[in-house]
Design a protein around this motif. Structure first.
Motif, mmCIF file in Angstrom:
data_model
loop_
_atom_site.group_PDB
_atom_site.id
_atom_site.type_symbol
_atom_site.label_atom_id
_atom_site.label_comp_id
_atom_site.label_asym_id
_atom_site.label_seq_id
_atom_site.Cartn_x
_atom_site.Cartn_y
_atom_site.Cartn_z
ATOM 1 N N UNK A 69 43.260 21.193 33.905
ATOM 2 C CA UNK A 69 44.322 21.600 34.806
ATOM 3 C C UNK A 69 45.292 22.606 34.227
ATOM 4 N N UNK A 70 45.216 22.903 32.937
ATOM 5 C CA UNK A 70 46.107 23.902 32.333
ATOM 6 C C UNK A 70 45.882 25.237 33.036
ATOM 7 N N UNK A 71 46.973 25.913 33.393
ATOM 8 C CA UNK A 71 46.873 27.157 34.136
ATOM 9 C C UNK A 71 46.685 28.352 33.195
ATOM 10 N N UNK A 72 45.575 29.051 33.363
ATOM 11 C CA UNK A 72 45.237 30.199 32.533
ATOM 12 C C UNK A 72 45.532 31.489 33.298
ATOM 13 N N UNK A 73 46.272 32.392 32.658
ATOM 14 C CA UNK A 73 46.532 33.698 33.262
ATOM 15 C C UNK A 73 45.239 34.492 33.296
ATOM 16 N N UNK A 74 44.962 35.118 34.426
ATOM 17 C CA UNK A 74 43.702 35.835 34.605
ATOM 18 C C UNK A 74 43.927 37.067 35.466
ATOM 19 N N UNK A 75 42.976 37.982 35.409
ATOM 20 C CA UNK A 75 42.971 39.147 36.294
ATOM 21 C C UNK A 75 41.603 39.233 36.947
ATOM 22 N N UNK A 76 41.602 39.326 38.278
ATOM 23 C CA UNK A 76 40.369 39.438 39.047
ATOM 24 C C UNK A 76 40.243 40.874 39.538
ATOM 25 N N UNK A 77 39.102 41.488 39.242
ATOM 26 C CA UNK A 77 38.814 42.867 39.646
ATOM 27 C C UNK A 77 37.723 42.835 40.713
ATOM 28 N N UNK A 78 37.969 43.553 41.803
ATOM 29 C CA UNK A 78 37.011 43.550 42.912
ATOM 30 C C UNK A 78 36.708 44.984 43.345
ATOM 31 N N UNK A 79 35.447 45.276 43.660
ATOM 32 C CA UNK A 79 35.109 46.601 44.194
ATOM 33 C C UNK A 79 35.470 46.682 45.668
ATOM 34 N N UNK A 80 35.721 47.881 46.132
ATOM 35 C CA UNK A 80 35.953 48.042 47.566
ATOM 36 C C UNK A 80 34.660 47.822 48.343
ATOM 37 N N UNK A 81 33.565 48.184 47.732
ATOM 38 C CA UNK A 81 32.266 47.998 48.391
ATOM 39 C C UNK A 81 31.803 46.558 48.219
ATOM 40 N N UNK A 82 30.593 46.298 48.649
ATOM 41 C CA UNK A 82 30.062 44.936 48.593
ATOM 42 C C UNK A 82 29.925 44.449 47.151
ATOM 43 N N UNK A 83 30.182 43.172 46.958
ATOM 44 C CA UNK A 83 30.024 42.545 45.641
ATOM 45 C C UNK A 83 28.577 42.075 45.492
ATOM 46 N N UNK A 84 27.951 42.489 44.380
ATOM 47 C CA UNK A 84 26.550 42.132 44.152
ATOM 48 C C UNK A 84 26.359 41.217 42.944
ATOM 49 N N UNK A 85 27.349 41.185 42.065
ATOM 50 C CA UNK A 85 27.264 40.373 40.852
ATOM 51 C C UNK A 85 28.652 39.842 40.522
ATOM 52 N N UNK A 86 28.678 38.770 39.743
ATOM 53 C CA UNK A 86 29.923 38.241 39.191
ATOM 54 C C UNK A 86 29.830 38.347 37.669
ATOM 55 N N UNK A 87 30.913 38.798 37.041
ATOM 56 C CA UNK A 87 30.933 38.970 35.587
ATOM 57 C C UNK A 87 32.183 38.302 35.019
ATOM 58 N N UNK A 88 31.976 37.479 34.008
ATOM 59 C CA UNK A 88 33.082 36.840 33.303
ATOM 60 C C UNK A 88 33.178 37.458 31.917
ATOM 61 N N UNK A 89 34.348 38.022 31.584
ATOM 62 C CA UNK A 89 34.582 38.622 30.269
ATOM 63 C C UNK A 89 35.414 37.649 29.443
ATOM 64 N N UNK A 90 34.890 37.275 28.271
ATOM 65 C CA UNK A 90 35.503 36.261 27.425
ATOM 66 C C UNK A 90 35.995 36.902 26.125
ATOM 67 N N UNK A 91 37.263 36.739 25.854
ATOM 68 C CA UNK A 91 37.955 37.495 24.818
ATOM 69 C C UNK A 91 37.616 37.057 23.399
ATOM 70 N N UNK A 92 37.916 37.949 22.467
ATOM 71 C CA UNK A 92 37.890 37.629 21.050
ATOM 72 C C UNK A 92 39.137 36.828 20.686
ATOM 73 N N UNK A 93 39.135 36.251 19.511
ATOM 74 C CA UNK A 93 40.279 35.486 19.020
ATOM 75 C C UNK A 93 41.513 36.368 18.950
ATOM 76 N N UNK A 94 42.629 35.890 19.500
ATOM 77 C CA UNK A 94 43.935 36.557 19.418
ATOM 78 C C UNK A 94 43.993 37.872 20.188
ATOM 79 N N UNK A 95 43.016 38.113 21.077
ATOM 80 C CA UNK A 95 42.994 39.357 21.861
ATOM 81 C C UNK A 95 43.321 39.033 23.322
ATOM 82 N N UNK A 96 44.363 39.627 23.886
ATOM 83 C CA UNK A 96 44.727 39.338 25.274
ATOM 84 C C UNK A 96 43.767 39.989 26.256
ATOM 85 N N UNK A 97 43.718 39.457 27.466
ATOM 86 C CA UNK A 97 42.772 39.927 28.472
ATOM 87 C C UNK A 97 42.998 41.389 28.839
ATOM 88 N N UNK A 98 44.226 41.888 28.693
ATOM 89 C CA UNK A 98 44.527 43.266 29.065
ATOM 90 C C UNK A 98 43.701 44.261 28.259
#
Length: 301
Positions: free
Chosen positions: A21-50
């Motif tokens: 239940x811990x709330x994780x800050x995230x950013x969701x990126x979406x194409x204007x066109x149709x979505x065909x795949x989902x991709x999860x990017x998982x960070x390195x140690x001490x590296x922020x998602x930005x």
């Protein structure tokens, strides 16, 4: 949620729940066109998602719903500061470990993506620790294809000299005492984000072990490595002192029910002077490394 638009990609800063239940800050990126795949990017140690913004936008332009997020204690997932304070809350007394990042945060992110995009194949990009975490996930069977970027079993003796000795001295004679005294590891000591004490101490223990996390007999989640059976490609950059090819191969050896493909890449292959541990995600690689990665992930038609 406030929606921001840049070029042909929509992005929203949101929060997603970890398994506890811990709330994780995230950013969701979406194409204007149709979505065909989902991709999860998982960070390195001490590296922020930005840090992964450019690559995430690139993948979204290929028709992917892409999620980046911060592990607890990092970036936007730090504990909340006291009311009225303009300073970030201290990590002193904030308890978590790398194993918990995998079990709670990464597992939760995979679950969120599968629930939200159940009809799309889920691709997994793991940078350094983000790749290590895949083997520990109880739900790694939900991933249909994984790309590792500089993901390794980071045993210090596998690093080239003089980096191995710098890492050994830093971990044992600076990092450990500072973490115990301060209650966390200040990011200024390693050019990254502050690290929770438990994360750093577990990381240090793994770095000192000959097979890194694969040697941790207390880590019951190691059994999950064998559950991952989908395609896996691991990129090893020849100038990466933290993840040389032997360390990348060692991590891949833990995946016993698939056949990981380890690909060595020299900076000259991409027409640049250096890549190292962090350079893959520079925007200059859009037409080379990024395109090759997206093609292997199967998101370019």
């Amino acid at each position: 949620m406030t929606e921001a638009v840049q070029d042909d990609v929509y992005s929203d800063n949101i929060f997603i729940p970890a398994t506890d239940g811990y709330q994780l800050a995230a950013t969701l990126y979406l194409p204007r066109a149709a979505k065909r795949h989902a991709v999860l990017i998982n960070s390195a140690t001490a590296v922020p998602r930005t840090y992964y913004d450019g690559f995430a936008r690139y993948l979204a332009r290929q028709g992917c719903a892409v999620l980046t997020y911060d592990y607890r204690g990092i970036g936007g997932s730090r504990p909340k500061p006291p009311a009225g304070s303009s300073r970030a809350a201290s990590l002193r007394g904030f308890h978590t470990t790398m194993a918990e990042w995998a079990a709670k945060d990464v597992t939760g992110a995979v679950t969120w993506m599968r629930e939200r995009y159940a009809g799309l194949p889920l691709r997994y990009v793991g940078h350094s620790f983000g790749g290590q975490a895949l083997g520990l996930l109880p739900n790694n069977t939900e991933v249909t294809r994984a790309l590792f970027v500089s993901a390794q079993a980071a045993y210090w003796k596998l690093m080239p000299s003089p980096e191995r000795y710098r890492v050994y001295l830093f971990m044992n004679y600076l990092g450990v005492p500072v973490a115990h005294v301060a209650g966390y590891l200040p990011g200024r000591l390693m050019l990254g984000q502050d690290l929770p004490k438990g994360v750093f101490l577990e990381w240090r223990r793994w770095v000192m072990s000959q097979r890194y996390l694969l040697d941790d007999v207390s880590l019951a989640a190691l059994a999950n490595f064998a559950n991952y059976k989908a395609p896996l490609r691991a990129l090893a950059f020849t100038d990466d002192t933290w993840a040389p090819r032997p360390a990348v191969e060692l991590l891949c050896s833990g995946f016993t029910t698939t056949t990981p493909e380890v690909v060595s890449i020299a900076p000259s292959d991409a027409g640049v002077k250096s890549i190292g541990h962090m350079g893959f995600f520079r925007r200059e690689h859009r037409g080379t490394l990024w395109r090759s990665a997206a093609d292997w992930l199967g998101v370019i038609e």
